[in-house]
Design an enzyme around this catalytic site. Structure first.
Site, PDB file in Angstrom:
ATOM      1  NE  ARG A 234      -4.144  -1.561  -0.117  1.00 14.88           N
ATOM      2  CZ  ARG A 234      -4.136  -2.533  -1.009  1.00 14.88           C
ATOM      3  NH1 ARG A 234      -3.086  -2.691  -1.810  1.00 14.88           N
ATOM      4  NH2 ARG A 234      -5.160  -3.356  -1.126  1.00 14.88           N
ATOM      5  CG  ASP A 258       2.679  -2.695  -8.411  1.00  8.60           C
ATOM      6  OD1 ASP A 258       2.712  -2.296  -9.595  1.00  8.60           O
ATOM      7  OD2 ASP A 258       1.767  -3.429  -7.971  1.00  8.60           O
ATOM      8  CD  GLU A 263      -2.219   3.202  -5.811  1.00 11.48           C
ATOM      9  OE1 GLU A 263      -3.055   2.381  -6.210  1.00 11.48           O
ATOM     10  OE2 GLU A 263      -1.085   2.886  -5.418  1.00 11.48           O
ATOM     11  CG  HIS A 295      -2.065  -0.968  -7.518  1.00 12.11           C
ATOM     12  ND1 HIS A 295      -2.530  -0.201  -6.471  1.00 12.11           N
ATOM     13  CD2 HIS A 295      -2.214  -2.249  -7.115  1.00 12.11           C
ATOM     14  CE1 HIS A 295      -2.953  -0.978  -5.497  1.00 12.11           C
ATOM     15  NE2 HIS A 295      -2.765  -2.244  -5.871  1.00 12.11           N
TER      16      HIS A 295
END
Length: 332
Positions: A234, A258, A263, A295
């Site tokens: 996260r 990632d 985001e 992600h």
């Protein structure tokens, strides 16, 4: 049951339509994110299906309740985007997918480590321009290195298994020790020891109010100089400003992400024709020792099929009045 999907992508349609063949629900797909302003779009549905960057705060949940929504399904593991206290007050059951192909995220974690370490992304671009020099592409052997895993649930454990095959020394920190990790030869240590001894640190824990910005300036200062940090968990676990400062000073040698704490306004969108509005993300992308993906750790055919199957199964259990093990509100 009519289920309205928010933040829906083409692949959501593909996998949920396939899974729905033996459920028989009515599925509606919207590209719009779910938040207090868009909750009105749920009118006429019995349930909504939300994703990781949707915002189900109190105002959104109240609006959904007013629209007659009975159930909320998250097609993801994380639930920090949901006000669970308000959901319980409104008697809105919230279900999630706590585990879906943990190997998918674990393998992506290793892909990030190896790509960043051996600079294969940079080498690919060089060779395409007929530049075959090796200067600037020096890496290090993972074999024999100490890797610290923060979180040893299913994804952390799957990552540990792969790293064990590379011949890494495995350290971990988790308030709930997993016997399967110690069976691999892994050692649980306090965070301070993990920071001090790890060459690579990988995050595999949920985001909670208690661990927000777990990786902050102080934590980074306790790490080995030149450490590699990988986050496929996260975004809010990492203080981006502190990471940028550490990259500039050389305290952090490599950063692979990632996920990103802001985001929601960027990921899962095509912004190639726009000016990126996020200054911190733009700054991160200027570093040659930073690797960012959007992600996609979960993005395998096996994981998407399992997410669809479990999500629809959760909603079927709620519809039938059965106890659903994946219901979050009943665990508060």
């Amino acid at each position: 049951m009519r289920i309205r999907f928010f933040s829906a992508q083409k692949y959501d349609r593909q996998f949920f339509d396939a899974a729905n063949q033996h459920f028989g629900f009515t599925l509606d797909y919207l590209e719009s994110p779910l938040n207090a302003q868009t909750a009105r779009l749920a009118e006429g549905a019995d349930a909504v299906c939300a994703f990781v960057n949707d915002t189900l705060d109190a105002e959104c949940l109240q609006a959904l309740k007013q629209q007659g929504i009975q159930f909320i399904a998250l097609r993801c593991a994380g639930f920090n985007q949901v006000d669970l206290g308000e959901a319980r007050r409104l008697a809105l059951p919230v279900v999630r997918v706590p585990a879906y192909s943990p190997e998918a995220v674990a393998e992506h974690t290793l892909a990030l480590m190896l790509t960043l370490n051996r600079h294969t992304h940079r080498a690919f671009n060089r060779v395409r321009e007929s530049n075959f020099q090796l200067n600037g592409l020096l890496g290090f052997n993972l074999h024999g290195r100490s890797v610290g895993l923060i979180g040893t649930g299913q994804i952390g454990l799957a990552t540990a298994r792969i790293l064990k095959g590379f011949g890494c020394r495995l350290l971990a920190h988790d308030p709930y020790e997993n016997p399967a990790f110690t069976a691999l030869g892994g050692i649980y240590v306090p965070l301070e020891k993990l920071y001090a001894e790890s060459d690579v640190i990988s995050l595999h824990c949920p985001l909670t109010p208690e661990n927000h910005h777990l990786i902050n300036g102080y934590a980074i200062s306790r790490m080995k100089r030149g450490v590699m940090l990988v986050n496929t968990s996260r975004g809010g676990l990492v203080d981006t400003a502190a990471a940028i400062a550490a990259l500039k000073s050389g305290q952090m040698g490599y950063l692979a992400l990632d996920v990103y704490e802001q985001e929601g306004d960027v990921f899962f969108r095509d912004l190639s024709d726009e000016i990126l509005p996020d200054d911190q993300l733009s700054r991160l992308m200027t570093f040659p020792n930073v690797l960012i993906t959007g992600h996609q750790g979960f993005f395998t055919a096996e994981a998407l099929a399992q997410i669809a199957e479990v999500t629809l199964g959760n909603l079927q259990q709620l519809q039938q009045g059965l106890v659903c093990e994946q219901e979050l509100t009943c665990k508060l």
